[in-house]
Design an enzyme around this catalytic site. Structure first.
Site, PDB file in Angstrom:
ATOM      1  N   TYR A   1       8.385   4.331  -0.822  1.00 63.87           N
ATOM      2  CA  TYR A   1       9.410   4.181  -0.089  1.00 63.87           C
ATOM      3  C   TYR A   1       9.723   3.015   0.299  1.00 63.87           C
ATOM      4  O   TYR A   1       8.947   1.977  -0.052  1.00 63.87           O
ATOM      5  CB  TYR A   1       9.361   5.290   1.052  1.00 63.87           C
ATOM      6  CG  TYR A   1       8.348   5.174   2.110  1.00 63.87           C
ATOM      7  CD1 TYR A   1       7.369   4.219   2.192  1.00 63.87           C
ATOM      8  CD2 TYR A   1       8.321   6.112   3.058  1.00 63.87           C
ATOM      9  CE1 TYR A   1       6.649   4.192   3.407  1.00 63.87           C
ATOM     10  CE2 TYR A   1       7.233   6.220   3.843  1.00 63.87           C
ATOM     11  CZ  TYR A   1       6.443   5.178   4.180  1.00 63.87           C
ATOM     12  OH  TYR A   1       5.522   5.271   4.944  1.00 63.87           O
ATOM     13  N   GLU A   2      10.997   2.681   0.552  1.00 67.24           N
ATOM     14  CA  GLU A   2      11.533   1.287   1.228  1.00 67.24           C
ATOM     15  C   GLU A   2      11.627   0.442  -0.214  1.00 67.24           C
ATOM     16  O   GLU A   2      11.591  -0.434  -0.104  1.00 67.24           O
ATOM     17  CB  GLU A   2      10.968   0.644   2.137  1.00 67.24           C
ATOM     18  CG  GLU A   2      10.913   1.479   3.568  1.00 67.24           C
ATOM     19  CD  GLU A   2      11.059   0.356   4.656  1.00 67.24           C
ATOM     20  OE1 GLU A   2      11.361  -0.977   4.629  1.00 67.24           O
ATOM     21  OE2 GLU A   2      10.919   0.872   5.783  1.00 67.24           O
ATOM     22  N   GLY A   3      11.744   1.264  -1.371  1.00 66.57           N
ATOM     23  CA  GLY A   3      11.951   0.573  -2.517  1.00 66.57           C
ATOM     24  C   GLY A   3      10.440   0.800  -3.257  1.00 66.57           C
ATOM     25  O   GLY A   3       9.508   0.462  -2.911  1.00 66.57           O
TER      26      GLY A   3
END
Ligand SMILES: Cc1cc2nc3c(=O)[nH]c(=O)nc-3n(C[C@H](O)[C@H](O)[C@H](O)COP(=O)(O)OP(=O)(O)OC[C@H]3O[C@@H](n4cnc5c(N)ncnc54)[C@H](O)[C@@H]3O)c2cc1C
Length: 395
Positions: free
Chosen positions: A372-374
Site C-alpha cells: 500500500y501507498e504505492g
C-alpha cells in the site's frame, strides 16, 4: 570541533522520551490484545482508546488546530513503536495523518480549523480515498466524479463513484476523497474534497478478508449522489491529484516506520526464543548458522531505521529530495520487514509456523507494507525518475 557540537545521528532527549512513553502504552494496552485482534479480525478498540487518552491518536495535528504538534520524526517513532506491538493498531495514527494531510497541506483556514480540530479532539478518524477497483497504481485513471451542484461561486458538489481498499472505512468519521472534476484533463482534472461519514449517500462495503492487518478494517466506500457544500473543496479545483501525491511523499515514511516496527518486533521475539530453545544439547543461538541470521536481521533493521529517520527529517524540513527519500525508505524498510519477519518464523522452526507464537502474524502483517501507498515497483519508478531528474541527496 568540540565533541559536544558534533552532529550525532542520535535522537534528541525529547524524541527518546516520546519513544519511552509510547512503548509503555504499547506494552500495557496494545501488545496484550494483538493476537486476539488478529484472530477475531476485529478493530483494535483497546488501542484506539489508549491512543486517544494519551494524545497519540493523531499526534501530527499542529498545536494551532488543537493537536500536540508532533514533528515528522516523533510521528514516525509513535507509529514504529505501535507496529512493533501490533501493525493493525499502528494504522490508526498512520491513516489519521494520511487522510488529513491534504487538508493540512492545501485546505482553507476554515477547513483546517473545522476538520483538523475535530480530529485532534478525537471526534473521529480521517481516511484517505484515492484507490478504485480499476485505478490502483494508475491512480489518475480514477472514475469517481464530482460535478457542480448548480451554478455560481457558492454552488456545492455532487459526488458519485466507488473507492476501494479504504483503510478504516466505516470506523472514520472524515474522508479525503479524490474525484474527477474535469475528465478531459486526467490528473489535472482531479480535485480533493472532505466528505463526512454522515453525509447522505455515503455507504460502505463488507470488510475485506485479508492475509494480515486483520484488525484494520478495509472496505469499499460508495458515493451515491452525495451533496456537499462548496467549502469542502480542498485547495483549488484541479489540483487534488497534486495534493494527493504530495501527501504520499510525507506519509510513505510512516509506512516505513510500520515496517521497521514489525521487523523489530519479530527480531526481539526471535532473539529471546533462540536463547531458550535447545537442540543438540545447546541453545540454538550458539550455532553459527543462527548467529549469522540474527546479525543480518539486526543489521538490516538498523539500516531501515536510519533511512526512515533520515527521510522523516526531510519531511519535516520539506527538502527537495523528500520524494526520493520517502519512496526509498518505504521500499527498503518494507523489503527488510518481509525478509526479517520470514526469517523470524524460520528461527522458530515449526513453532514459528503456528498461531501460538506472534511471528507468523508479524510475517503476514509485514506483507502489506510492500503493497500500500504505492507498491514497491511503483516506489522504484518514483526513485528512478528522481535520479534521472538529477535530484541529489541534500547531505
Ligand atoms: C489492506 C490495504 C489497505 C489499503 N488502504 C488504502 C487507503 O486507505 N486508501 C487508498 O486510496 N488506497 C488504499 N489501498 C490501495 C493500495 O494503495 C493499492 O492496492 C496499491 O496502490 C496497488 O494497486 P492495485 O491493488 O490496484 O494493484 P495494481 O495497480 O493492479 O498492480 C498489480 C501489480 O502490478 C504492478 N504494477 C502496476 N503498474 C506497474 C508498472 N508501471 N510497472 C511495474 N509494475 C507495475 C504492481 O506493482 C503490482 O505488483 C490499500 C490496499 C490494501 C490491500
Amino acid at each position: 570541533m568540540n565533541v559536544n557540537e558534533y552532529p550525532l545521528f542520535a535522537l534528541s532527549r525529547e524524541h527518546q522520551e516520546i519513544r519511552r512513553v509510547i512503548r509503555e502504552i504499547c506494552d500495557d494496552k496494545i501488545a496484550p490484545a494483538a493476537a486476539a485482534v488478529d484472530e477475531e479480525a476485529r478493530y483494535p478498540q483497546e488501542a484506539h482508546d489508549a491512543l486517544l487518552a494519551s494524545d497519540f491518536f493523531a499526534p501530527h495535528v499542529p498545536e494551532a488546530y488543537g493537536g500536540v504538534g508532533a514533528d515528522a520524526l516523533a510521528t514516525v517513532l509513535v507509529i514504529e513503536e505501535i507496529a512493533r506491538a501490533d501493525v493493525s493498531a499502528s494504522l490508526i495514527p498512520a491513516v489519521n495523518k494520511l487522510g488529513s494531510l491534504p487538508v493540512q497541506i492545501a485546505g482553507s483556514e476554515e477547513l483546517k480549523r473545522k476538520y483538523l480540530g475535530a480530529l485532534a479532539a478525537g471526534e473521529g478518524g480521517f481516511s484517505y480515498c484515492l484507490s478504485e477497483p480499476d485505478a490502483g497504481s494508475d491512480a489518475a485513471a480514477q472514475k469517481t466524479r464530482a460535478v457542480r451542484d448548480g451554478a455560481g461561486p457558492d454552488a456545492g458538489w455532487v459526488l458519485n463513484g466507488t473507492k476501494r481498499w479504504i483503510t478504516n472505512a466505516g470506523a472514520s468519521q472524515f474522508y479525503t476523497v479524490l474525484a474527477v472534476t474535469d475528465p478531459e484533463k486526467r490528473s489535472r482534472g482531479i480535485s480533493a474534497f472532505v466528505v463526512e461519514k454522515s453525509d447522505e449517500g455515503v455507504s460502505f462495503g463488507a470488510p475485506e478478508k485479508k492475509l494480515g492487518i486483520k484488525g484494520s478494517p478495509t472496505r469499499e466506500v460508495y458515493f451515491d449522489n452525495v451533496h456537499i457544500p462548496a467549502d469542502r473543496l480542498i485547495g483549488e479545483e484541479g489540483r487534488g491529484f497534486e495534493y494527493a501525491m504530495k501527501t504520499l511523499d510525507h506519509t510513505r515514511i510512516t509506512i516505513a516506520a510500520q515496517a521497521v516496527g514489525v521487523a523489530q518486533g519479530a527480531l526481539d521475539y526471535a532473539l529471546g526464543y533462540v536463547q531458550e530453545r535447545q537442540q543438540f544439547g545447546k541453545p540454538i543461538a550458539s550455532f553459527q548458522g543462527i548467529e549469522f541470521m540474527l546479525a543480518d536481521m539486526g543489521m538490516k533493521v538498523e539500516a531501515a531505521r536510519q533511512m526512515t529517520y533520515a527521510a522523516a527529517g526531510r519531511s519535516e524540513r520539506g527538502d527537495a529530495d523528500l520524494t526520493f527519500f520517502g519512496a526509498a525508505a518505504k521500499c527498503f524498510a518494507s523489503d527488510v520487514a518481509m525478509e526479517v519477519t520470514t526469517n523470524a518464523v524460520q528461527l522458530l522452526g515449526g513453532y514459528g509456523y503456528t498461531r501460538d507464537y506472534p511471528v507468523e502474524r508479524m510475517m503476514r502483517d509485514a506483507k502489506i507494507t510492500q503493497i500500500y501507498e504505492g507498491t514497491n515497483q511503483v516506489q522504484r519508478i518514483v526513485m528512478a525518475r528522481q535520479l534521472l531528474a538529477g535530484v541529489q541527496s541534500n547531505i
